[in-house]
Design a protein around this motif. Structure first.
Motif, mmCIF file in Angstrom:
data_model
loop_
_atom_site.group_PDB
_atom_site.id
_atom_site.type_symbol
_atom_site.label_atom_id
_atom_site.label_comp_id
_atom_site.label_asym_id
_atom_site.label_seq_id
_atom_site.Cartn_x
_atom_site.Cartn_y
_atom_site.Cartn_z
ATOM 1 N N GLU A 71 0.829 -1.196 0.000
ATOM 2 C CA GLU A 71 0.000 0.000 0.000
ATOM 3 C C GLU A 71 0.872 1.257 0.000
ATOM 4 O O GLU A 71 0.584 2.229 -0.712
ATOM 5 N N ARG A 72 1.944 1.231 0.787
ATOM 6 C CA ARG A 72 2.865 2.366 0.839
ATOM 7 C C ARG A 72 3.592 2.542 -0.488
ATOM 8 O O ARG A 72 3.828 3.667 -0.933
ATOM 9 N N ALA A 73 3.938 1.443 -1.133
ATOM 10 C CA ALA A 73 4.634 1.522 -2.419
ATOM 11 C C ALA A 73 3.751 2.173 -3.478
ATOM 12 O O ALA A 73 4.203 3.041 -4.248
ATOM 13 N N ARG A 83 1.153 8.608 -10.832
ATOM 14 C CA ARG A 83 0.310 7.465 -11.193
ATOM 15 C C ARG A 83 1.135 6.178 -11.046
ATOM 16 O O ARG A 83 2.339 6.228 -10.785
ATOM 17 N N LEU A 84 0.460 5.050 -11.252
ATOM 18 C CA LEU A 84 1.120 3.737 -11.261
ATOM 19 C C LEU A 84 0.815 3.063 -12.588
ATOM 20 O O LEU A 84 -0.339 2.795 -12.895
ATOM 21 N N ASP A 85 1.856 2.784 -13.365
ATOM 22 C CA ASP A 85 1.678 2.109 -14.652
ATOM 23 C C ASP A 85 1.977 0.616 -14.585
ATOM 24 O O ASP A 85 1.360 -0.173 -15.317
ATOM 25 N N ALA A 86 2.933 0.232 -13.747
ATOM 26 C CA ALA A 86 3.353 -1.169 -13.714
ATOM 27 C C ALA A 86 3.766 -1.561 -12.307
ATOM 28 O O ALA A 86 4.259 -0.736 -11.528
ATOM 29 N N TYR A 87 3.553 -2.837 -12.001
ATOM 30 C CA TYR A 87 3.930 -3.381 -10.694
ATOM 31 C C TYR A 87 4.651 -4.701 -10.941
ATOM 32 O O TYR A 87 4.078 -5.623 -11.534
ATOM 33 N N VAL A 88 5.886 -4.793 -10.498
ATOM 34 C CA VAL A 88 6.696 -5.991 -10.708
ATOM 35 C C VAL A 88 6.901 -6.700 -9.379
ATOM 36 O O VAL A 88 7.566 -6.180 -8.467
ATOM 37 N N GLY A 122 1.046 -7.902 -3.513
ATOM 38 C CA GLY A 122 1.458 -6.938 -4.528
ATOM 39 C C GLY A 122 0.461 -6.842 -5.662
ATOM 40 O O GLY A 122 0.109 -5.746 -6.117
ATOM 41 N N CYS A 123 -0.026 -7.997 -6.110
ATOM 42 C CA CYS A 123 -1.031 -8.002 -7.179
ATOM 43 C C CYS A 123 -2.312 -7.309 -6.730
ATOM 44 O O CYS A 123 -2.903 -6.519 -7.477
ATOM 45 N N ARG A 124 -2.730 -7.593 -5.513
ATOM 46 C CA ARG A 124 -3.970 -6.989 -5.019
ATOM 47 C C ARG A 124 -3.843 -5.470 -4.924
ATOM 48 O O ARG A 124 -4.749 -4.732 -5.332
ATOM 49 N N ALA A 125 -2.725 -4.991 -4.396
ATOM 50 C CA ALA A 125 -2.512 -3.548 -4.295
ATOM 51 C C ALA A 125 -2.485 -2.904 -5.676
ATOM 52 O O ALA A 125 -3.043 -1.814 -5.884
ATOM 53 N N ALA A 126 -1.839 -3.575 -6.624
ATOM 54 C CA ALA A 126 -1.758 -3.036 -7.982
ATOM 55 C C ALA A 126 -3.133 -2.985 -8.641
ATOM 56 O O ALA A 126 -3.508 -1.984 -9.260
ATOM 57 N N VAL A 127 -3.891 -4.076 -8.520
ATOM 58 C CA VAL A 127 -5.232 -4.118 -9.126
ATOM 59 C C VAL A 127 -6.117 -3.029 -8.540
ATOM 60 O O VAL A 127 -6.830 -2.316 -9.272
ATOM 61 N N ARG A 128 -6.066 -2.865 -7.243
ATOM 62 C CA ARG A 128 -6.882 -1.830 -6.605
ATOM 63 C C ARG A 128 -6.519 -0.439 -7.124
ATOM 64 O O ARG A 128 -7.396 0.417 -7.287
ATOM 65 N N ALA A 129 -5.228 -0.220 -7.371
ATOM 66 C CA ALA A 129 -4.789 1.088 -7.854
ATOM 67 C C ALA A 129 -5.083 1.297 -9.336
ATOM 68 O O ALA A 129 -5.305 2.433 -9.775
ATOM 69 N N MET A 130 -5.095 0.220 -10.113
ATOM 70 C CA MET A 130 -5.215 0.325 -11.569
ATOM 71 C C MET A 130 -6.652 0.300 -12.075
ATOM 72 O O MET A 130 -6.937 0.800 -13.164
#
Length: 257
Positions: A71-73, A83-88, A122-130
């Motif tokens: 969440e902090r990331a 914004r956030l474009d990608a999460y690895v 990590g996937c969950r945080a990324a999906v929520r943001a995207m």
């Protein structure tokens, strides 16, 4: 034009090996990156290495087993870069080597906590943001052991199979949200993890020679070679690629014996 210009990303396990090379490659290609890791000194080294690159890398100390880390990331990436474009999801551990019947529950759970729980969070945080903002790209780091098995690496093999399954599920579930999710499957690489593996053997040089001899290309990968595959899947160049596993293994899985 740089391949990652003006794009943003979070990379976990970013202070060593593949994660470090991925973060620096993204910055070299014009990207802005939040690099997550546990060691502050390694984080400072990562930021110094990126200082003269076209893009930017900012370090965030955190443990991928903690949902607040992810969440902090995401929050830092949005606040710093807009914004956030990608999460690895790169952070992972090898865990103990040995037969299943001798594997302790604590060791099993540690490997699962980092490799599966960390990737899930990590996937969950990324999906929520995207979701709802045009989508983005998630790249999970699996292994050749996502589609095969190696003697006495039960925990690692199981978790890397799980990472691939999670990748496919996300790709199917969130395609209409513009979220792509893919998995890179590396073979062995010149990383601290594999160096430690060699060092723990009775004859490190013979162990290395045996491993390298199994590869058709007759060597193990440099992390930057795998990082290029990660960059591709995280970039707009892979706009029609989702739910895929990309082998970067020097031909090992193509060989029968």
């Amino acid at each position: 034009m740089p391949r990652f210009e003006d794009r943003t990303a979070v990379v976990t396990g970013a202070t060593k090996g593949l994660g470090r090379d991925t973060a620096l490659l993204m910055a070299a290609e014009g990207g802005r990156v939040v690099g997550v890791g546990r060691d502050a000194a390694d984080g400072e080294s990562l930021e110094r290495a990126a200082r003269d690159l076209p893009g930017e890398v900012v370090f965030l100390a955190g443990d991928v087993r903690d949902e607040r880390c992810h969440e902090r990331a995401v929050a830092l990436c949005r606040d710093r870069f807009g914004r956030l474009d990608a999460y690895v999801n790169n952070a992972g551990i090898l865990g103990p080597e040995g037969p299943l019947h001798e594997t302790g529950l604590e060791a099993w759970e540690e490997v699962n906590a980092v490799n599966m729980r960390g990737t899930f969070l990590g996937c969950r945080a990324a999906v929520r943001a995207m979701r709802g903002v045009g989508g983005g790209a998630i790249v999970n780091i699996g292994s050749i052991l996502s589609i095969s098995a190696d003697p006495f690496l039960t925990s690692y093999t199981a978790t890397k199979h799980g990472v691939l399954g999670l990748t496919r599920a996300i790709a199917v579930d969130y395609a209409t949200d513009g979220i792509r999710c893919n998995c890179v499957l590396p073979g062995d690489m010149e990383t601290p993890m594999i160096v430690e593996y060699f060092a723990a053997s009775d004859d490190p040089e013979a162990t290395r020679a045996e491993m390298e001899g199994a590869y058709p290309i007759k060597r193990i990968a440099r992390p930057e070679e795998v990082a290029r595959a990660v960059l591709f899947l995280a970039s707009a160049e892979a706009s029609y690629v989702t739910g895929a596993e990309l082998l970067v293994d020097g031909g090992l899985c193509a060989k029968a014996y």
